[in-house]
Scaffold this motif. Structure first.
Motif, PDB file in Angstrom:
ATOM      1  N   UNK A  29       0.830  -1.205   0.000  1.00  0.00           N
ATOM      2  CA  UNK A  29       0.000   0.000   0.000  1.00  0.00           C
ATOM      3  C   UNK A  29       0.866   1.258   0.000  1.00  0.00           C
ATOM      4  N   UNK A  30       1.756   1.300  -0.987  1.00  0.00           N
ATOM      5  CA  UNK A  30       2.717   2.394  -1.112  1.00  0.00           C
ATOM      6  C   UNK A  30       2.009   3.730  -1.257  1.00  0.00           C
ATOM      7  N   UNK A  31       2.422   4.687  -0.474  1.00  0.00           N
ATOM      8  CA  UNK A  31       1.948   6.064  -0.589  1.00  0.00           C
ATOM      9  C   UNK A  31       2.880   6.750  -1.590  1.00  0.00           C
ATOM     10  N   UNK A  32       2.458   6.808  -2.831  1.00  0.00           N
ATOM     11  CA  UNK A  32       3.329   7.303  -3.906  1.00  0.00           C
ATOM     12  C   UNK A  32       3.692   8.770  -3.717  1.00  0.00           C
ATOM     13  N   UNK A  33       2.790   9.544  -3.153  1.00  0.00           N
ATOM     14  CA  UNK A  33       3.061  10.963  -2.923  1.00  0.00           C
ATOM     15  C   UNK A  33       4.231  11.138  -1.953  1.00  0.00           C
ATOM     16  N   UNK A  34       4.339  10.264  -0.976  1.00  0.00           N
ATOM     17  CA  UNK A  34       5.443  10.323  -0.018  1.00  0.00           C
ATOM     18  C   UNK A  34       6.682   9.588  -0.529  1.00  0.00           C
ATOM     19  N   UNK A  35       6.475   8.482  -1.243  1.00  0.00           N
ATOM     20  CA  UNK A  35       7.587   7.618  -1.659  1.00  0.00           C
ATOM     21  C   UNK A  35       8.436   8.232  -2.772  1.00  0.00           C
ATOM     22  N   UNK A  36       7.808   8.784  -3.780  1.00  0.00           N
ATOM     23  CA  UNK A  36       8.567   9.268  -4.943  1.00  0.00           C
ATOM     24  C   UNK A  36       9.574  10.372  -4.599  1.00  0.00           C
ATOM     25  N   UNK A  37       9.214  11.386  -3.806  1.00  0.00           N
ATOM     26  CA  UNK A  37      10.234  12.390  -3.450  1.00  0.00           C
ATOM     27  C   UNK A  37      11.432  11.791  -2.706  1.00  0.00           C
ATOM     28  N   UNK A  38      11.205  10.744  -1.923  1.00  0.00           N
ATOM     29  CA  UNK A  38      12.321  10.072  -1.259  1.00  0.00           C
ATOM     30  C   UNK A  38      13.230   9.407  -2.273  1.00  0.00           C
ATOM     31  N   UNK A  39      12.644   8.822  -3.306  1.00  0.00           N
ATOM     32  CA  UNK A  39      13.447   8.178  -4.349  1.00  0.00           C
ATOM     33  C   UNK A  39      14.222   9.216  -5.166  1.00  0.00           C
ATOM     34  N   UNK A  40      13.592  10.359  -5.448  1.00  0.00           N
ATOM     35  CA  UNK A  40      14.303  11.432  -6.156  1.00  0.00           C
ATOM     36  C   UNK A  40      15.524  11.866  -5.348  1.00  0.00           C
ATOM     37  N   UNK A  41      15.313  12.095  -4.048  1.00  0.00           N
ATOM     38  CA  UNK A  41      16.409  12.547  -3.184  1.00  0.00           C
ATOM     39  C   UNK A  41      17.494  11.487  -3.064  1.00  0.00           C
ATOM     40  N   UNK A  42      17.099  10.227  -2.943  1.00  0.00           N
ATOM     41  CA  UNK A  42      18.071   9.142  -2.847  1.00  0.00           C
ATOM     42  C   UNK A  42      18.969   9.126  -4.079  1.00  0.00           C
ATOM     43  N   UNK A  43      18.366   9.120  -5.256  1.00  0.00           N
ATOM     44  CA  UNK A  43      19.169   9.034  -6.483  1.00  0.00           C
ATOM     45  C   UNK A  43      19.975  10.300  -6.730  1.00  0.00           C
ATOM     46  N   UNK A  44      19.446  11.440  -6.325  1.00  0.00           N
ATOM     47  CA  UNK A  44      20.212  12.684  -6.451  1.00  0.00           C
ATOM     48  C   UNK A  44      21.457  12.609  -5.575  1.00  0.00           C
TER      49      UNK A  44
END
Length: 67
Positions: free
Chosen positions: A44-59
């Motif tokens: 039940x991934x919260x995409x609104x919260x998850x995606x910015x974390x992934x952007x920051x991780x890869x950055x």
């Protein structure tokens, strides 16, 4: 060693390209019959919260930005 099709793609130059890559990846994940079910129904991934974390991780990984 590398296929020509991969050599013609531009390098990731900044946050905008990271967001495009991450969004494209997760669009495919969500559309996959098996993975989509796991991310959407089981986790039940919260995409609104998850995606910015992934952007920051890869950055951080790609540019050592810390952020």
């Amino acid at each position: 060693m590398f296929k020509k099709e991969h050599m013609d793609k531009p390098d990731i130059a900044g946050r905008a390209e990271i967001e495009t890559l991450v969004n494209t990846f997760y669009d495919r994940v969500r559309g996959d019959e098996v993975l989509g079910f796991i991310f959407n129904e089981v986790a039940q991934t919260n995409w609104t919260a998850h995606l910015p974390k992934m952007y920051a991780f890869w950055e951080t990984v790609l540019f050592r930005s810390g952020g």
